[in-house]
Design an enzyme around this catalytic site. Structure first.
Site, PDB file in Angstrom:
ATOM      1  N   GLY A 125      26.351  44.384 -43.790  1.00 58.42           N
ATOM      2  CA  GLY A 125      27.604  44.844 -43.214  1.00 58.42           C
ATOM      3  C   GLY A 125      28.699  43.816 -43.382  1.00 58.42           C
ATOM      4  O   GLY A 125      28.711  43.046 -44.351  1.00 58.42           O
ATOM      5  N   ARG A 126      29.629  43.762 -42.419  1.00 58.23           N
ATOM      6  CA  ARG A 126      30.774  42.849 -42.543  1.00 58.23           C
ATOM      7  C   ARG A 126      30.329  41.403 -42.679  1.00 58.23           C
ATOM      8  O   ARG A 126      30.824  40.672 -43.540  1.00 58.23           O
ATOM      9  CB  ARG A 126      31.666  42.966 -41.301  1.00 58.23           C
ATOM     10  CG  ARG A 126      32.531  44.192 -41.205  1.00 58.23           C
ATOM     11  CD  ARG A 126      33.636  44.009 -40.184  1.00 58.23           C
ATOM     12  NE  ARG A 126      33.124  43.501 -38.920  1.00 58.23           N
ATOM     13  CZ  ARG A 126      33.872  42.865 -38.017  1.00 58.23           C
ATOM     14  NH1 ARG A 126      35.151  42.625 -38.259  1.00 58.23           N
ATOM     15  NH2 ARG A 126      33.345  42.448 -36.877  1.00 58.23           N
ATOM     16  N   ILE A 127      29.392  40.982 -41.833  1.00 57.91           N
ATOM     17  CA  ILE A 127      28.961  39.587 -41.860  1.00 57.91           C
ATOM     18  C   ILE A 127      27.995  39.344 -43.012  1.00 57.91           C
ATOM     19  O   ILE A 127      28.125  38.375 -43.762  1.00 57.91           O
ATOM     20  CB  ILE A 127      28.322  39.204 -40.512  1.00 57.91           C
ATOM     21  CG1 ILE A 127      29.360  39.317 -39.391  1.00 57.91           C
ATOM     22  CG2 ILE A 127      27.760  37.792 -40.567  1.00 57.91           C
ATOM     23  CD1 ILE A 127      28.798  39.120 -38.002  1.00 57.91           C
ATOM     24  N   SER A 146      18.268  47.145 -45.520  1.00 59.24           N
ATOM     25  CA  SER A 146      18.395  47.763 -44.204  1.00 59.24           C
ATOM     26  C   SER A 146      18.064  49.228 -44.398  1.00 59.24           C
ATOM     27  O   SER A 146      18.057  49.736 -45.535  1.00 59.24           O
ATOM     28  CB  SER A 146      19.805  47.600 -43.609  1.00 59.24           C
ATOM     29  OG  SER A 146      20.721  48.469 -44.243  1.00 59.24           O
ATOM     30  N   THR A 206      21.712  34.867 -36.588  1.00 64.31           N
ATOM     31  CA  THR A 206      22.973  34.739 -35.859  1.00 64.31           C
ATOM     32  C   THR A 206      23.409  36.094 -35.326  1.00 64.31           C
ATOM     33  O   THR A 206      24.564  36.257 -34.928  1.00 64.31           O
ATOM     34  CB  THR A 206      24.083  34.156 -36.761  1.00 64.31           C
ATOM     35  OG1 THR A 206      24.199  34.981 -37.941  1.00 64.31           O
ATOM     36  CG2 THR A 206      23.774  32.738 -37.170  1.00 64.31           C
ATOM     37  N   ARG A 208      21.264  39.061 -33.117  1.00 64.43           N
ATOM     38  CA  ARG A 208      20.789  39.232 -31.750  1.00 64.43           C
ATOM     39  C   ARG A 208      19.334  38.803 -31.684  1.00 64.43           C
ATOM     40  O   ARG A 208      18.537  39.135 -32.572  1.00 64.43           O
ATOM     41  CB  ARG A 208      20.934  40.681 -31.277  1.00 64.43           C
ATOM     42  CG  ARG A 208      22.376  41.119 -31.059  1.00 64.43           C
ATOM     43  CD  ARG A 208      23.006  40.370 -29.908  1.00 64.43           C
ATOM     44  NE  ARG A 208      24.400  40.764 -29.666  1.00 64.43           N
ATOM     45  CZ  ARG A 208      25.441  40.171 -30.192  1.00 64.43           C
ATOM     46  NH1 ARG A 208      25.274  39.154 -31.035  1.00 64.43           N
ATOM     47  NH2 ARG A 208      26.670  40.569 -29.892  1.00 64.43           N
ATOM     48  N   GLU A 237      20.539  33.969 -21.991  1.00 66.59           N
ATOM     49  CA  GLU A 237      21.567  32.955 -22.202  1.00 66.59           C
ATOM     50  C   GLU A 237      22.335  32.721 -20.901  1.00 66.59           C
ATOM     51  O   GLU A 237      22.680  33.685 -20.212  1.00 66.59           O
ATOM     52  CB  GLU A 237      22.531  33.398 -23.306  1.00 66.59           C
ATOM     53  CG  GLU A 237      21.851  33.569 -24.660  1.00 66.59           C
ATOM     54  CD  GLU A 237      22.810  33.999 -25.755  1.00 66.59           C
ATOM     55  OE1 GLU A 237      24.036  34.089 -25.482  1.00 66.59           O
ATOM     56  OE2 GLU A 237      22.344  34.251 -26.874  1.00 66.59           O
ATOM     57  N   HIS A 256      24.854  29.959 -29.100  1.00 68.00           N
ATOM     58  CA  HIS A 256      25.644  31.166 -29.365  1.00 68.00           C
ATOM     59  C   HIS A 256      27.094  30.826 -29.707  1.00 68.00           C
ATOM     60  O   HIS A 256      28.042  31.218 -29.025  1.00 68.00           O
ATOM     61  CB  HIS A 256      25.599  32.132 -28.180  1.00 68.00           C
ATOM     62  CG  HIS A 256      25.799  33.558 -28.593  1.00 68.00           C
ATOM     63  ND1 HIS A 256      25.244  34.619 -27.923  1.00 68.00           N
ATOM     64  CD2 HIS A 256      26.490  34.099 -29.634  1.00 68.00           C
ATOM     65  CE1 HIS A 256      25.586  35.754 -28.514  1.00 68.00           C
ATOM     66  NE2 HIS A 256      26.347  35.463 -29.553  1.00 68.00           N
TER      67      HIS A 256
END
Length: 295
Positions: A125-127, A146, A206, A208, A237, A256
């Site tokens: 995706g975007r990242i 994916s 990075t 979840r 967290e 995070h």
């Protein structure tokens, strides 16, 4: 009323913001389940940074008459941090820097070069796409998988579409996770999947924490199923003191930091002000609503 420290537990959250009509939350730090909305009868507007927040029960918000709005955000900071983690892990930057500062051994590790290695991306995706472009600039072979990845999307990013998740794991030197957490991706990498990876491979997450079985990951690192991992996300967290992810020697961990940049914060808070102003004028913007029922 600014709250700068993490508030642990629903009781404490309800007590801290029980008299607030508008609440702004930072990413997914503070869960907002239906039970919390029920304890906040004065709440009318909830603004979350980003346009997705899995810790907010949007259906419960709608039932309690709470408008939920989001903000813009940039994918670039997380992509950049992903590469900081990859490079830091591959070249053992933290232990080498620590040894230099503490008078330890000089050049005690042997790093892994990236050129010619295979980078496997779970998600494009975007990242993931930005991470792929940097990988190609390093001279890496980049593959991705994916459930929704099409051959056309992979070709557009000059990435090889892996035949399967298993093939990606078995053939990649570095595996980086860039999937959205959902019922389909929760626990996607468990013990069987981590065992498929090469003993020299590195895992980076990075996205979840819950996408990777955390107990299985700790065992994979302790027992040498993989050479190392770098993570920026955790199931709880802040990470509690004494948690094994604070001390595993072959784990590079950061608290995070993916979205934590000046540019992203400027966008977050600028959009928060716009969201509140629009709501007070009776025309909410960037609204987050429950997904439409299927069927």
């Amino acid at each position: 009323m600014p709250i700068h420290e993490h508030i642990a537990g629903e009781d404490a959250v309800a007590e801290a913001i029980g008299d607030c009509e508008i609440v702004v939350i930072m990413r997914e730090r503070t869960p907002f389940p239906g039970s919390l909305f029920a304890r906040l009868p004065r709440l009318k507007l909830l603004v979350t940074t980003g346009m997705r927040n899995a810790s907010v029960d949007l259906e419960a918000a709608a039932r309690h008459g709470v408008t939920v709005c989001g903000t813009g955000s940039s994918a670039q900071p997380t992509a950049e941090l992903t590469w900081a983690l990859i490079l830091g892990l591959a070249r053992h930057l933290v232990p080498e820097s620590t040894a230099l500062r503490d008078g330890g051994p000089w050049q005690s590790t042997v790093g892994t070069e990236l050129h010619g290695r295979r980078l496997g991306l779970l998600g494009l995706g975007r990242i993931g796409a930005q991470v792929a472009r940097v990988g190609r600039a390093f001279g890496m072979e980049v593959a991705a998988w994916s459930e929704n990845l099409t051959a056309e999307r992979a070709e557009a990013e000059q990435v090889r579409a892996a035949d399967s998740k298993e093939e990606l794991l078995e053939t990649s030197d570095i595996v980086s996770v860039h999937l959205v957490l959902s019922d389909r991706t929760r626990g996607l990498l468990g013990a069987p999947e981590l065992r498929r990876m090469r003993p020299t491979a590195l895992l980076v997450n990075t996205s979840r924490a819950a996408i990777v079985d955390q107990t299985a990951l700790a065992r994979a690192l302790r027992d040498g199923w993989i050479a190392g991992a770098a993570v920026d996300v955790f199931e709880r967290e802040p990470l509690p003191p004494g948690d094994p992810f604070r001390t595993l020697p072959n784990l590079l961990a950061t608290p995070h930091l993916g979205y934590v940049t000046r540019g992203n914060y400027e966008r977050f808070y600028g959009d928060v002000v716009e969201d509140i102003s629009a709501y007070l004028q009776g025309a909410p913007i960037r609204r987050l609503t429950p997904p439409e029922p299927v069927g």
